[in-house]
Motif scaffolding. Structure first.
Motif, mmCIF file in Angstrom:
data_model
loop_
_atom_site.group_PDB
_atom_site.id
_atom_site.type_symbol
_atom_site.label_atom_id
_atom_site.label_comp_id
_atom_site.label_asym_id
_atom_site.label_seq_id
_atom_site.Cartn_x
_atom_site.Cartn_y
_atom_site.Cartn_z
ATOM 1 N N ARG A 228 0.524 -10.762 5.657
ATOM 2 C CA ARG A 228 -0.321 -11.596 4.769
ATOM 3 C C ARG A 228 -0.308 -13.042 5.250
ATOM 4 N N GLU A 229 0.867 -13.506 5.610
ATOM 5 C CA GLU A 229 0.974 -14.895 6.087
ATOM 6 C C GLU A 229 0.159 -15.047 7.376
ATOM 7 N N PHE A 230 0.268 -14.055 8.249
ATOM 8 C CA PHE A 230 -0.473 -14.104 9.505
ATOM 9 C C PHE A 230 -1.973 -14.169 9.242
ATOM 10 N N ARG A 231 -2.418 -13.335 8.308
ATOM 11 C CA ARG A 231 -3.852 -13.309 7.980
ATOM 12 C C ARG A 231 -4.320 -14.666 7.434
ATOM 13 N N SER A 232 -3.447 -15.311 6.649
ATOM 14 C CA SER A 232 -3.872 -16.586 6.063
ATOM 15 C C SER A 232 -4.032 -17.652 7.148
ATOM 16 N N PHE A 233 -3.228 -17.566 8.216
ATOM 17 C CA PHE A 233 -3.352 -18.550 9.303
ATOM 18 C C PHE A 233 -4.418 -18.158 10.326
ATOM 19 N N HIS A 234 -4.678 -16.869 10.454
ATOM 20 C CA HIS A 234 -5.646 -16.384 11.457
ATOM 21 C C HIS A 234 -6.676 -15.491 10.766
ATOM 22 N N PRO A 235 -7.494 -16.071 9.883
ATOM 23 C CA PRO A 235 -8.452 -15.213 9.182
ATOM 24 C C PRO A 235 -9.385 -14.549 10.187
ATOM 25 N N GLY A 236 -9.726 -13.312 9.920
ATOM 26 C CA GLY A 236 -10.630 -12.603 10.839
ATOM 27 C C GLY A 236 -9.898 -11.743 11.848
ATOM 28 N N THR A 237 -8.587 -11.962 12.029
ATOM 29 C CA THR A 237 -7.834 -11.110 12.962
ATOM 30 C C THR A 237 -7.765 -9.692 12.406
ATOM 31 N N ARG A 238 -8.049 -8.731 13.280
ATOM 32 C CA ARG A 238 -7.974 -7.331 12.871
ATOM 33 C C ARG A 238 -6.507 -6.888 12.985
ATOM 34 N N ILE A 239 -5.963 -6.357 11.901
ATOM 35 C CA ILE A 239 -4.559 -5.929 11.901
ATOM 36 C C ILE A 239 -4.511 -4.415 12.064
ATOM 37 N N ILE A 240 -3.812 -3.978 13.115
ATOM 38 C CA ILE A 240 -3.854 -2.571 13.529
ATOM 39 C C ILE A 240 -2.408 -2.071 13.624
ATOM 40 N N ALA A 241 -2.061 -1.085 12.790
ATOM 41 C CA ALA A 241 -0.648 -0.697 12.662
ATOM 42 C C ALA A 241 -0.395 0.736 13.128
ATOM 43 N N HIS A 242 0.853 0.974 13.506
ATOM 44 C CA HIS A 242 1.306 2.336 13.837
ATOM 45 C C HIS A 242 1.884 2.967 12.565
ATOM 46 N N PRO A 243 1.684 4.278 12.356
ATOM 47 C CA PRO A 243 2.163 4.894 11.098
ATOM 48 C C PRO A 243 3.676 5.020 10.976
ATOM 49 N N GLU A 244 4.445 4.558 11.963
ATOM 50 C CA GLU A 244 5.894 4.473 11.778
ATOM 51 C C GLU A 244 6.267 3.220 10.984
ATOM 52 N N CYS A 245 5.277 2.368 10.674
ATOM 53 C CA CYS A 245 5.527 1.180 9.850
ATOM 54 C C CYS A 245 5.666 1.610 8.391
ATOM 55 N N PRO A 246 6.409 0.845 7.591
ATOM 56 C CA PRO A 246 6.503 1.172 6.158
ATOM 57 C C PRO A 246 5.120 1.183 5.500
ATOM 58 N N PRO A 247 4.942 1.994 4.442
ATOM 59 C CA PRO A 247 3.621 2.129 3.801
ATOM 60 C C PRO A 247 3.052 0.810 3.290
ATOM 61 N N ASP A 248 3.908 -0.120 2.832
ATOM 62 C CA ASP A 248 3.354 -1.394 2.340
ATOM 63 C C ASP A 248 2.835 -2.248 3.505
ATOM 64 N N VAL A 249 3.315 -2.000 4.698
ATOM 65 C CA VAL A 249 2.772 -2.673 5.898
ATOM 66 C C VAL A 249 1.437 -2.023 6.274
ATOM 67 N N VAL A 250 1.440 -0.693 6.274
ATOM 68 C CA VAL A 250 0.207 0.046 6.580
ATOM 69 C C VAL A 250 -0.910 -0.363 5.600
ATOM 70 N N ALA A 251 -0.531 -0.590 4.332
ATOM 71 C CA ALA A 251 -1.531 -0.970 3.315
ATOM 72 C C ALA A 251 -2.202 -2.301 3.649
ATOM 73 N N GLU A 252 -1.525 -3.155 4.404
ATOM 74 C CA GLU A 252 -2.094 -4.461 4.779
ATOM 75 C C GLU A 252 -2.995 -4.365 6.017
ATOM 76 N N ALA A 253 -2.944 -3.218 6.691
ATOM 77 C CA ALA A 253 -3.646 -3.099 7.979
ATOM 78 C C ALA A 253 -5.104 -2.685 7.799
ATOM 79 N N ASP A 254 -5.932 -3.043 8.788
ATOM 80 C CA ASP A 254 -7.337 -2.617 8.780
ATOM 81 C C ASP A 254 -7.473 -1.211 9.341
#
Ligand code: 13P
Ligand code: SF4
Length: 348
Positions: A228-254
């Motif tokens: 979330r902090e990253f998105r606030s500093f870099h709006p428009g960045t596409r966030i792309i996650a691997h499913p080994e990340c925790p679900p609350d991280v995956v929920a933040e991803a595009d």
């Protein structure tokens, strides 16, 4: 543990490994695939190893299968096939050469050996393990079966052959939801990655997914607050996650996908800016193929994947070490679990 000093002395005596601009020029077409991330002056350090390894591969009738987390000099310099765990497993079955060098971690080498037992499968460093694979043994599988009688066991490929043999079917991050959906049972045991299991549970709500308490030491480090902090500093960045990340991280991803899925997504979408929430080398390895994409964000490395260096690959081919063996009784069971995954995911 590999003893680096005698290894280096022997390699220096046998091969010309000094930094060389001539070797760098001779391999310029390889360097161009990684020019955004490796300065040419640095390539002069890697090029002599690339030349020696590629020559030795021909002499030994060997191919190198490289995971997407290999460093760019390994990934582009010497690998014959690159991909995610599923792609490497499929490729291992098809290898016609006599020798497979695994550019990846130990469970991947075991999978190659199980799927193509007639080949010599070499691990450049036997210490290259995986926090997921080491989190469970066959006894852990038996414990889960006792806790959930009758429920099928879906083992992530990031497990030992022993655990695969004790399971009913394997899955990778590319097909986990599909495999769980295909189980003929309301309750499904997924192991050993609790986060992959929790992410699959959201995708397959009709099943009760239960899990083992394992995690990947790389992907568990990411937090939703960071993203979330990253998105606030870099709006428009596409966030792309691997499913080994925790679900609350995956929920933040595009987008969430296996390493091959991430590559495909970047290729299709070509975002101006992308944050890959996964191992650091992923972005480096695809940076030159996507010159219009700016890859941003922190670099989180897998210490096990990073044990596989050009130097150790050269040593592995020079000495033909260390061959990976899987006892026949485990190989048979592990092969059956991987084959069931291939059949269920419809990819032959
Ligand atoms: P992939 O199958 O997505 O390549 O993942 C393997 C792995 O080890 C990820 O940490
Ligand atoms: Fe294992 Fe994580 Fe490294 Fe992949 S990144 S090999 S899951 S420790």
């Amino acid at each position: 543990m590999l003893d680096l000093s005698p290894m280096r002395a022997e390699l220096a005596a046998q091969y010309d490994l000094s930094p060389s601009l001539d070797a760098a020029e001779a391999t310029r077409s390889i360097w161009e695939k990684a020019a955004r991330v490796i300065p040419f002056a640095e390539w002069a350090v890697h090029a002599p190893y690339v030349v020696a390894i590629n020559r030795l591969k021909r002499e030994r009738d060997a191919v190198i299968l490289g995971h997407n987390y290999m460093t760019p000099q390994v990934f582009h310099g010497v690998c014959d096939v690159v991909g995610d765990s599923l792609q490497l497993a499929m490729a291992a079955r098809e290898v016609a050469a006599s020798v497979i060098v695994q550019g990846g971690v130990h469970f991947m080498a075991e999978t190659s050996k199980v799927l193509n037992p007639g080949k010599t499968v070499l691990m450049p460093d036997m210490a290259a393990g995986c926090s997921l694979a080491s989190s469970i043994t066959a006894e852990g599988v038996a414990e889960m079966r006792r806790r959930y009688p009758g429920a099928p066991v879906v083992a992530y490929v990031n497990t030992s052959a022993e655990v695969k043999a004790a399971a009913d079917v394997c899955c990778t991050s590319a097909n986990a939801a599909q495999i769980v959906r295909g189980m003929d049972s309301e309750t499904v045991i997924m192991l050993p990655d609790k986060y992959l299991a929790q992410n699959v549970a959201r995708q397959v709500p009709e099943k009760q997914v239960v899990w083992w308490d394992g995690a990947c030491i790389v992907h568990e480090q990411f937090t939703p607050a960071d993203l979330r902090e990253f998105r606030s500093f870099h709006p428009g960045t596409r966030i792309i996650a691997h499913p080994e990340c925790p679900p609350d991280v995956v929920a933040e991803a595009d987008f969430t996908g296996s390493t091959a899925g991430i590559i495909a997504y970047v290729g299709q979408e070509k975002p101006a800016s992308a944050l890959l929430v996964t191992e650091c080398s992923m972005a480096s390895n695809i940076a030159d193929a996507h010159p219009s994409v700016e890859f941003v964000g922190p670099c989180t490395m897998c210490p096990y994947m990073k044990m596989i260096t050009l130097e150790k690959i050269l040593w592995s081919l020079h000495t033909m070490t260390t061959p990976v063996e899987v006892p026949a009784h485990l190989a048979e069971g592990a092969r059956a679990s991987v084959q069931r995954m291939i059949d269920l995911s419809g990819r032959r």
